[in-house]
Design a protein around this motif. Structure first.
Motif, PDB file in Angstrom:
ATOM      1  N   ILE A   8       0.861  -1.172   0.000  1.00  0.00           N
ATOM      2  CA  ILE A   8       0.000   0.000   0.000  1.00  0.00           C
ATOM      3  C   ILE A   8       0.903   1.229   0.000  1.00  0.00           C
ATOM      4  CG2 ILE A   8      -1.704   1.316   1.332  1.00  0.00           C
ATOM      5  CD1 ILE A   8      -2.943  -1.208   0.380  1.00  0.00           C
ATOM      6  N   LYS A   9       0.627   2.164  -0.894  1.00  0.00           N
ATOM      7  CA  LYS A   9       1.414   3.395  -0.979  1.00  0.00           C
ATOM      8  C   LYS A   9       0.613   4.539  -0.375  1.00  0.00           C
ATOM      9  CE  LYS A   9       4.005   1.994  -5.045  1.00  0.00           C
ATOM     10  NZ  LYS A   9       4.342   2.377  -6.429  1.00  0.00           N
ATOM     11  N   ILE A  10       1.216   5.189   0.611  1.00  0.00           N
ATOM     12  CA  ILE A  10       0.541   6.203   1.419  1.00  0.00           C
ATOM     13  C   ILE A  10       1.223   7.555   1.270  1.00  0.00           C
ATOM     14  CG2 ILE A  10      -0.084   6.860   3.785  1.00  0.00           C
ATOM     15  CD1 ILE A  10       0.277   3.774   4.420  1.00  0.00           C
ATOM     16  N   ALA A  11       0.405   8.591   1.175  1.00  0.00           N
ATOM     17  CA  ALA A  11       0.908   9.964   1.230  1.00  0.00           C
ATOM     18  C   ALA A  11       0.194  10.673   2.370  1.00  0.00           C
ATOM     19  CB  ALA A  11       0.636  10.688  -0.086  1.00  0.00           C
ATOM     20  N   VAL A  12       0.828  11.676   2.933  1.00  0.00           N
ATOM     21  CA  VAL A  12       0.231  12.487   3.991  1.00  0.00           C
ATOM     22  C   VAL A  12       0.301  13.951   3.571  1.00  0.00           C
ATOM     23  CG1 VAL A  12       0.449  13.284   6.381  1.00  0.00           C
ATOM     24  CG2 VAL A  12       0.815  10.871   5.841  1.00  0.00           C
ATOM     25  N   ILE A  13      -0.824  14.626   3.672  1.00  0.00           N
ATOM     26  CA  ILE A  13      -0.872  16.071   3.480  1.00  0.00           C
ATOM     27  C   ILE A  13      -1.036  16.691   4.856  1.00  0.00           C
ATOM     28  CG2 ILE A  13      -2.135  18.024   2.525  1.00  0.00           C
ATOM     29  CD1 ILE A  13      -3.050  16.225   0.266  1.00  0.00           C
ATOM     30  N   ARG A  14      -0.229  17.723   5.130  1.00  0.00           N
ATOM     31  CA  ARG A  14      -0.333  18.382   6.421  1.00  0.00           C
ATOM     32  C   ARG A  14      -0.456  19.886   6.259  1.00  0.00           C
ATOM     33  NH1 ARG A  14       4.954  18.595   9.729  1.00  0.00           N
ATOM     34  NH2 ARG A  14       6.460  19.432   8.290  1.00  0.00           N
ATOM     35  N   CYS A  15      -0.804  20.527   7.332  1.00  0.00           N
ATOM     36  CA  CYS A  15      -1.027  21.973   7.353  1.00  0.00           C
ATOM     37  C   CYS A  15       0.291  22.712   7.177  1.00  0.00           C
ATOM     38  CB  CYS A  15      -1.696  22.367   8.670  1.00  0.00           C
ATOM     39  SG  CYS A  15      -1.875  24.149   8.893  1.00  0.00           S
ATOM     40  N   ASP A  16       0.304  23.641   6.248  1.00  0.00           N
ATOM     41  CA  ASP A  16       1.507  24.432   5.993  1.00  0.00           C
ATOM     42  C   ASP A  16       1.872  25.299   7.190  1.00  0.00           C
ATOM     43  OD1 ASP A  16       3.434  25.135   3.781  1.00  0.00           O
ATOM     44  OD2 ASP A  16       2.687  27.145   4.273  1.00  0.00           O
ATOM     45  N   VAL A  25       7.012  14.396  13.417  1.00  0.00           N
ATOM     46  CA  VAL A  25       7.418  13.199  14.147  1.00  0.00           C
ATOM     47  C   VAL A  25       6.220  12.329  14.529  1.00  0.00           C
ATOM     48  CG1 VAL A  25       8.512  12.358  16.266  1.00  0.00           C
ATOM     49  CG2 VAL A  25       9.540  14.237  14.987  1.00  0.00           C
ATOM     50  N   GLY A  26       5.141  12.941  14.991  1.00  0.00           N
ATOM     51  CA  GLY A  26       3.959  12.175  15.397  1.00  0.00           C
ATOM     52  C   GLY A  26       3.377  11.370  14.254  1.00  0.00           C
ATOM     53  N   CYS A  27       3.296  11.972  13.066  1.00  0.00           N
ATOM     54  CA  CYS A  27       2.775  11.261  11.894  1.00  0.00           C
ATOM     55  C   CYS A  27       3.666  10.065  11.543  1.00  0.00           C
ATOM     56  CB  CYS A  27       2.688  12.206  10.695  1.00  0.00           C
ATOM     57  SG  CYS A  27       1.463  13.516  10.816  1.00  0.00           S
ATOM     58  N   PHE A  28       4.982  10.292  11.504  1.00  0.00           N
ATOM     59  CA  PHE A  28       5.900   9.204  11.156  1.00  0.00           C
ATOM     60  C   PHE A  28       5.944   8.124  12.229  1.00  0.00           C
ATOM     61  CE2 PHE A  28       7.449  12.142   7.959  1.00  0.00           C
ATOM     62  CZ  PHE A  28       7.666  11.291   6.892  1.00  0.00           C
ATOM     63  N   LYS A  29       5.876   8.524  13.481  1.00  0.00           N
ATOM     64  CA  LYS A  29       5.893   7.530  14.566  1.00  0.00           C
ATOM     65  C   LYS A  29       4.652   6.635  14.470  1.00  0.00           C
ATOM     66  CE  LYS A  29       6.350   6.877  19.460  1.00  0.00           C
ATOM     67  NZ  LYS A  29       6.430   7.391  20.785  1.00  0.00           N
ATOM     68  N   ALA A  30       3.495   7.238  14.251  1.00  0.00           N
ATOM     69  CA  ALA A  30       2.268   6.442  14.116  1.00  0.00           C
ATOM     70  C   ALA A  30       2.368   5.501  12.919  1.00  0.00           C
ATOM     71  CB  ALA A  30       1.053   7.362  13.987  1.00  0.00           C
ATOM     72  N   PHE A  31       2.910   5.991  11.804  1.00  0.00           N
ATOM     73  CA  PHE A  31       3.083   5.127  10.627  1.00  0.00           C
ATOM     74  C   PHE A  31       4.061   3.998  10.918  1.00  0.00           C
ATOM     75  CE2 PHE A  31       5.581   3.915   6.938  1.00  0.00           C
ATOM     76  CZ  PHE A  31       4.584   3.333   6.167  1.00  0.00           C
ATOM     77  N   SER A  80      -3.557  14.881  11.175  1.00  0.00           N
ATOM     78  CA  SER A  80      -4.377  15.232  12.338  1.00  0.00           C
ATOM     79  C   SER A  80      -4.416  16.731  12.583  1.00  0.00           C
ATOM     80  CB  SER A  80      -3.846  14.505  13.578  1.00  0.00           C
ATOM     81  OG  SER A  80      -3.992  13.110  13.409  1.00  0.00           O
ATOM     82  N   CYS A  81      -3.309  17.436  12.284  1.00  0.00           N
ATOM     83  CA  CYS A  81      -3.278  18.882  12.530  1.00  0.00           C
ATOM     84  C   CYS A  81      -4.293  19.633  11.673  1.00  0.00           C
ATOM     85  CB  CYS A  81      -1.879  19.450  12.323  1.00  0.00           C
ATOM     86  SG  CYS A  81      -1.198  19.245  10.660  1.00  0.00           S
ATOM     87  N   GLU A 110      -8.968  10.375   7.013  1.00  0.00           N
ATOM     88  CA  GLU A 110      -8.862  11.583   7.830  1.00  0.00           C
ATOM     89  C   GLU A 110      -8.186  11.263   9.154  1.00  0.00           C
ATOM     90  OE1 GLU A 110     -12.444  13.853   8.052  1.00  0.00           O
ATOM     91  OE2 GLU A 110     -12.749  13.730   5.897  1.00  0.00           O
ATOM     92  N   GLY A 111      -6.941  11.695   9.288  1.00  0.00           N
ATOM     93  CA  GLY A 111      -6.186  11.508  10.509  1.00  0.00           C
ATOM     94  C   GLY A 111      -4.878  10.790  10.301  1.00  0.00           C
ATOM     95  N   THR A 112      -3.969  11.062  11.247  1.00  0.00           N
ATOM     96  CA  THR A 112      -2.679  10.371  11.260  1.00  0.00           C
ATOM     97  C   THR A 112      -2.405   9.831  12.659  1.00  0.00           C
ATOM     98  OG1 THR A 112      -1.570  12.531  11.530  1.00  0.00           O
ATOM     99  CG2 THR A 112      -1.599  11.572   9.306  1.00  0.00           C
ATOM    100  N   HIS A 113      -2.209  10.704  13.631  1.00  0.00           N
ATOM    101  CA  HIS A 113      -1.805  10.211  14.950  1.00  0.00           C
ATOM    102  C   HIS A 113      -2.639  10.714  16.121  1.00  0.00           C
ATOM    103  CE1 HIS A 113       0.295  14.018  14.447  1.00  0.00           C
ATOM    104  NE2 HIS A 113       0.526  14.067  15.728  1.00  0.00           N
ATOM    105  N   HIS A 114      -3.546  11.618  15.955  1.00  0.00           N
ATOM    106  CA  HIS A 114      -4.407  12.059  17.067  1.00  0.00           C
ATOM    107  C   HIS A 114      -5.797  11.509  16.887  1.00  0.00           C
ATOM    108  CE1 HIS A 114      -1.815  15.008  19.044  1.00  0.00           C
ATOM    109  NE2 HIS A 114      -1.402  15.351  17.850  1.00  0.00           N
TER     110      HIS A 114
END
Length: 114
Positions: A8-16, A25-31, A80-81, A110-114
């Motif tokens: 499975i190939k995953i991308a994450v979009i986060r708030c600029d 770090v939280g996103c990568f740790k959860a992954f 999550s942010c 919708e969501g990564t680590h929170h």
């Protein structure tokens, strides 16, 4: 590689804006630990992209998704942010960003680590 063994190939979009204070770090740790919104993925799952929206109004999302499509992403996580309403302001453009991803034919989580 068969469909069964295809990772499975995953991308994450986060708030600029949040990216100025958060290194991700939280996103990568959860992954890496397959926790929270990544718990359904197996050890073969790959994080292939991690990028910001480009700031309000999410101006960068369309261009980056167009470039990302060449790499066949299966899913894009909205960080999550972008979704929180207590630590950070909820993204005012989340609906447009979600639709842009869906219109590109990519599943949204919708969501990564929170």
């Amino acid at each position: 590689m068969t469909e069964e063994t295809k990772p499975i190939k995953i991308a994450v979009i986060r708030c600029d804006i949040v990216s100025e204070a958060c290194p991700g770090v939280g996103c990568f740790k959860a992954f890496n630990e397959k926790k929270s919104y990544f718990k359904e993925y197996d050890e073969k799952a790959q994080m292939i992209a991690f990028f910001t929206c480009g700031g309000c109004s999410g101006r960068r999302v369309y261009r980056l998704l167009k470039a990302l499509k060449k790499h066949n992403p299966d899913v894009v996580h909205l960080s999550s942010c972008m979704l929180m309403e207590d630590s950070y302001p909820r993204c005012p453009n989340i609906d447009t960003i979600r639709k842009t991803i869906q219109d590109a034919g990519i599943k949204v989580v919708e969501g990564t680590h929170h």
